[in-house]
Motif scaffolding. Structure first.
Motif, short mmCIF file in Angstrom:
data_model
loop_
_atom_site.label_atom_id
_atom_site.label_comp_id
_atom_site.label_asym_id
_atom_site.label_seq_id
_atom_site.Cartn_x
_atom_site.Cartn_y
_atom_site.Cartn_z
N VAL A 151 1.22 -0.74 -0.02
CA VAL A 151 -0.37 0.13 0.05
C VAL A 151 0.88 1.59 -0.36
O VAL A 151 2.17 0.97 0.24
CB VAL A 151 -0.92 -0.08 0.98
N GLU A 152 0.40 2.37 0.00
CA GLU A 152 0.74 3.59 -0.30
C GLU A 152 0.56 5.03 0.65
O GLU A 152 -0.44 4.47 0.97
CB GLU A 152 0.38 4.56 -1.80
N LEU A 153 1.33 5.03 1.06
CA LEU A 153 1.08 5.94 2.77
C LEU A 153 1.41 7.27 2.02
O LEU A 153 2.45 8.03 1.50
CB LEU A 153 2.33 5.96 3.51
N ILE A 154 0.37 8.27 1.97
CA ILE A 154 0.53 9.81 1.14
C ILE A 154 0.59 10.65 2.60
O ILE A 154 0.00 10.93 3.72
CB ILE A 154 -0.83 9.93 0.70
N PHE A 155 1.85 11.78 2.11
CA PHE A 155 2.26 12.37 3.06
C PHE A 155 2.42 13.84 2.24
O PHE A 155 2.56 14.52 1.61
CB PHE A 155 3.34 12.69 3.65
#
Length: 671
Positions: free
Chosen positions: A40-44
């Motif tokens: 999964v991709e973590l978005i900041f």
């Protein structure tokens, strides 16, 4: 300088009576639900005040502004995949720090991929960053805690405690690229050893098919088969006959291909049981060719297939081809078995292509003679020379058998087949072949007038000379000569009991401490180095040298060839000795480590207990590669310096690879 300017601007703000500012405000998001094993991709995301800008995470600027970084708290429930990626930052020349940087205005976004290993998932950490204003040039460093809440589905066996953190293998950092751009793909090695070895294997398989034609079971069948087609068959049937032969052998390879796939490659190539089985198979095949016994199929099976061949049509032609395969099995079986054993190297297509190449060489003469029956007059008559071919092949099979015994011996450190013993066996076999070709003795299948005739043909004398020359070439190897042409097929030099000729007078490199596993693992050419990554990188940092990682294996033929032909080159050996800390990581060593050093791999979720399995896991998980030899140069912070290097016997290119890595190291670590 960077820290000094940041503190100076912050003090200026305080002295001017300004309030505490926070020009960048962060938010964090991702998917809400996922499964164990998902990526999964973590978005900041950062919202930036007007007239302020945020420094990105990727630019080159020594002693420059604070880059945006995200420091994750390690946890057993996840693994980072790659590095943080900044989404579309803007290029800018920074007047304050006098260098080119990348920034965000109004909004900034960063993304990080992770792989979920277990549930519950716990992702926490802290971001560090710096924002500056375009109005006054004022800069403010900042930090912000982050966490992600993702619901993870998994089985009970995949659940872990929140605070559990198993031991992890060492992690090589992202490779160095210009402007920290796209990551270096470590699988793009200049030369592909698998590709080269596959082509060599196909050539050998094709030659084996030609050799099978010259055996007593096959050669007499050529005129018999051709007579059938010239009598009542058609050229189309003759063509199909050859294609059916190829099809049958290729189907054999296809049936066995799943057993030769990547998952079993390391097991088949280094475990003692399969290698002893392969050793025994080659010995049995060799003794069969020498005439001790015959390997045959049941006569009832052959008769039933032969009856189907009488039906005519394409079905009859198919069963004629099948009959040929079965009848010739006593001679072709050992050769086919040897090809299939040799194809157990981890490539699904290898046994299929090997059988195709063998069958093509085997079928072509039958097809050509059926098309051009006049050529039959040029064939030599069957006779005792066919058994001579068979006997010579038997000796060759026995000689090759010791390669498999040697692999198991090295991987488990039994010490039963040292280099000098292997060479002595080969010398004896080469001499026996030469004497046999000169009719110095008979074997069980040698009968008839030709066997009684002591006259030796020029061809036999020529082959005997080749074998005697080969034996003479091997003799210096008994006293330590490197025998470079055979380096990949003989046990390594350190197993030699009386190494006289190749003893080095060079002063070994100075290393930091006593290497682990040095009592049973060794480097070639008198080099000093390590066999444990952690110990090696610590020494490289202490000596301020780049680390040369050699991913190798006891059963790696190409590795031995590289060491014998490339590492031995004076310009290469001098660089390895003086400019690098060397570590050899054996991916097939079976030595079991203490239980305290075991860990579960994030790649296949299996516990890695041995030296070899941990080294192989390091190469796969950190460099996305599982080929050997594989050479990697890393710096003090474990970043890959230049594109890794594979199998290539050009010493000048290898020296240039070392020089490029050394140059990059000096640029990155000038102190």
């Amino acid at each position: 300088m960077r820290v000094f300017l940041s503190v100076l601007f912050l003090c200026t703000s305080i002295l001017s009576g300004a309030q505490i500012l926070k020009p960048a405000k962060w938010s964090y998001s991702s998917v809400t639900e996922a499964n164990v094993g998902d990526e999964v991709e973590l978005i900041f995301k950062a919202t930036i005040d007007k007239d302020w800008y945020l420094y990105s995470s990727e630019f080159k600027c020594e002693d420059g502004p604070i880059k945006t970084t995200f420091n994750f708290v390690p946890h057993a429930s996840y693994q980072l995949v790659g590095n943080v990626v900044a989404i579309n930052p803007t290029d800018k020349y920074d007047d304050i720090f006098e260098c080119d940087v990348k920034i965000f205005k109004e909004t900034g976004e960063f993304r990080q991929k992770i792989k979920i290993l277990a549930s519950p998932l716990k992702i926490t950490g802290e971001s560090d960053y710096q924002v500056c204003t375009e109005i006054t040039g004022q800069c403010i460093p900042g930090a912000d805690d982050f966490s992600f809440n993702i619901k993870v589905s998994g089985t009970a066996s995949e659940q872990i405690k929140n605070d559990e953190a198993p031991a992890q293998p060492v992690e090589l950092a992202a490779p160095v690229t210009e402007s920290n751009g796209p990551q270096l793909d470590s699988t793009l090695v200049p030369d592909n050893p698998q590709g080269k070895s596959l082509w060599g294997f196909l050539v050998i398989s094709f030659l084996a098919g030609l050799a099978a034609l010259l055996t007593p079971c096959v050669f007499p069948m050529i005129p018999m088969t051709v007579s059938f087609f010239t009598g009542r068959g058609t050229k189309f049937q003759a063509l199909m006959y050859g294609l059916f032969i190829i099809l049958i052998y290729t189907l054999i390879g296809a049936a066995l291909a799943p057993l030769m796939g990547p998952e079993t490659a390391n097991h088949l190539s280094t475990e003692w049981i399969p290698n002893l089985i392969f050793f025994s198979v080659f010995i049995v095949f060799g003794l069969s060719f020498l005439g001790l016994f015959e390997i045959t199929l049941p006569g009832t099976l052959i008769n039933k297939v032969d009856q189907q061949a009488e039906k005519g049509g394409l079905l009859g032609v198919f069963f004629m081809a099948f009959t040929l395969v079965l009848v010739s099995f006593s001679c072709t079986g050992p050769i086919v078995g040897s090809i299939l054993v040799s194809s157990a190297g981890g490539e699904f297509l290898k046994p299929i292509l090997g059988m195709f190449a063998f069958a093509a060489a085997f079928a072509i003469p039958f097809t050509l003679f059926a098309f051009f029956p006049g050529w039959l007059k040029s064939l030599p008559k069957s006779g005792g020379w066919l058994n001579t071919v068979k006997v010579v092949l038997g000796f060759v099979e026995i000689a090759l058998a010791f390669k498999f015994l040697s692999i198991a011996d090295q991987a488990f450190h039994w010490g039963i087949l040292d280099r000098d013993i292997n060479i002595a066996i080969w010398i004896v076999i080469a001499v026996l072949i030469g004497v046999y070709l000169m009719k110095g003795f008979r074997m069980p299948g040698d009968t008839g007038k030709e066997a009684d005739d002591k006259t030796v043909s020029v061809f036999r004398v020529s082959l005997a000379m080749v074998m005697f020359v080969f034996a003479v070439y091997l003799v210096p190897g008994m006293w330590g000569a490197p025998l470079k042409a055979l380096a990949g097929y003989l046990p390594p030099m350190y197993t030699h009991d009386f190494n006289v000729l190749s003893a080095t007078t060079e002063k070994p490199a100075t290393i930091c401490d006593e290497p682990r596993y040095a009592d049973f693992l060794h480097l070639p050419h008198g080099l000093s180095g390590y066999f444990d990554y952690d110990q090696a990188i610590a020494c490289a940092r202490q000596q301020n040298k780049p680390l040369f990682i050699d991913f190798t294996g006891h059963g790696c033929t190409n590795c031995r060839e590289m060491e014998a032909n490339v590492w031995s080159d004076p310009q290469v050996l001098q660089r390895l000795r003086d400019d690098f800390v060397v570590v050899a990581l054996y991916v097939d060593d079976k030595t079991e480590l203490p239980e305290s050093e075991w860990y579960t791999s994030s790649y296949d979720n299996k516990v890695k207990k041995t030296i070899g399995k941990q080294n192989a896991d390091l190469q796969i998980t950190r460099l996305n590669n599982n080929a050997q030899p594989f050479y990697v140069l890393v710096g003090k912070d474990e970043r890959v310096l230049v594109s890794p290097y594979g199998y290539n016997l050009n010493a000048e290119k290898f020296a240039a690879f070392l020089d490029e890595g050394k140059k990059k190291f000096k640029e990155l670590y000038p102190g």
